[in-house]
Scaffold this active site. Structure first.
Site: not given
Ligand code: GLP
Length: 240
Positions: A134, A136
């Site tokens: 999304d 973030h």
């Molecule tokens: C979580 C963390 C983020 C990270 C995101 C994506 O929400 N707080 O810092 O970037 O997950 O995770 P992934 O790399 O496992 O897709």
């Protein structure tokens, strides 16, 4: 904003080199670190470089982006556990200089001190980021003010669903987190972001080409003077 597209292996190796170069120029550098599956290969490359004597972490200080509220650092899904397990336990770092936000106990007063601690350490020299589907970054969900510092936040249903793959059951995923704010992240001197996979394509579009809006938290990075986005073809697919 610089964009590099390549395989996960290639972009991870390039990010590891970015970190190594920063530490070579400044052995007591301050590193901003992230969790999630995206940076795992970067950390594996840094462990290997450390074993081979190409980099030493003995004088560096680290600050992590975020932590789940309610999880002890010994919980396998806590971000403190993740960092120990995937990086700190395998390199010559002084654990006392590794900072991860607390998710239990007096986590609120620690959270309030965090930006000051980063400043006292000299500021972050290089920050690695992943990205949520999304848009973030850290746990700055859509709608987070651009001028936010470290704070506590509820997680969106989308993030809870995305992150549930790492828990036994979705009911075990914490619903709140503490996170560095968007302003805290923008204060870093250099930022590298890694994104792989089709489920990140929309967020990567917003990051690189979208309108700068609090509805797409990552879009604020367009205003930072030194950001490199590293992504694979799938994550980049909506940009071209
Ligand atoms: C979580 C963390 C983020 C990270 C995101 C994506 O929400 N707080 O810092 O970037 O997950 O995770 P992934 O790399 O496992 O897709």
């Amino acid at each position: 904003m610089k964009v590099v597209v390549g395989s996960e292996e290639k972009i991870s190796a390039l990010i590891a080199e970015d970190f190594i170069n920063v530490i070579k120029n400044k052995p007591n550098a301050v590193l901003g670190l992230a969790t999630g599956t995206s940076p795992l290969k970067v950390y594996a490359d840094l462990i290997e470089a450390n074993r081979e004597g190409r980099v030493s972490f003995k004088d560096v200080t680290t600050f992590n982006l975020d932590e789940y509220v309610g999880l002890e650092g010994t919980h396998p899904q806590s971000y403190r556990y993740f960092m120990n397990d995937n990086l700190f336990n395998h390199i010559d770092i002084d654990k006392k200089r590794t900072n991860v936000l607390l998710g239990v106990g007096d986590y609120e007063s620690f959270m309030k001190k965090y930006d000051g601690m980063i400043e006292d350490a000299g500021g972050i020299d290089i920050q690695i980021l992943g990205i949520g589907s999304d848009g973030h970054i850290a746990f700055n969900e859509p709608g987070t003010p651009f001028d936010s510092l470290t704070h506590e936040t509820p997680l969106t249903q989308q993030t809870i669903v995305d992150n549930s793959r790492l828990f036994n059951d979705i009911s075990e995923v914490p619903t709140r987190a503490v996170t560095m704010g968007l302003k805290s992240i923008m204060n870093a001197r250099k930022i590298v972001l890694i994104a792989t996979g089709k489920n990140k394509a929309k967020a990567v579009y917003g990051l690189i080409k979208g309108e700068i809006t609090e509805d797409m938290p990552c879009s604020i990075l367009q205003r930072h003077p030194d950001v490199t986005v590293y992504c694979d073809e799938d994550a980049y697919s909506l940009v071209k």
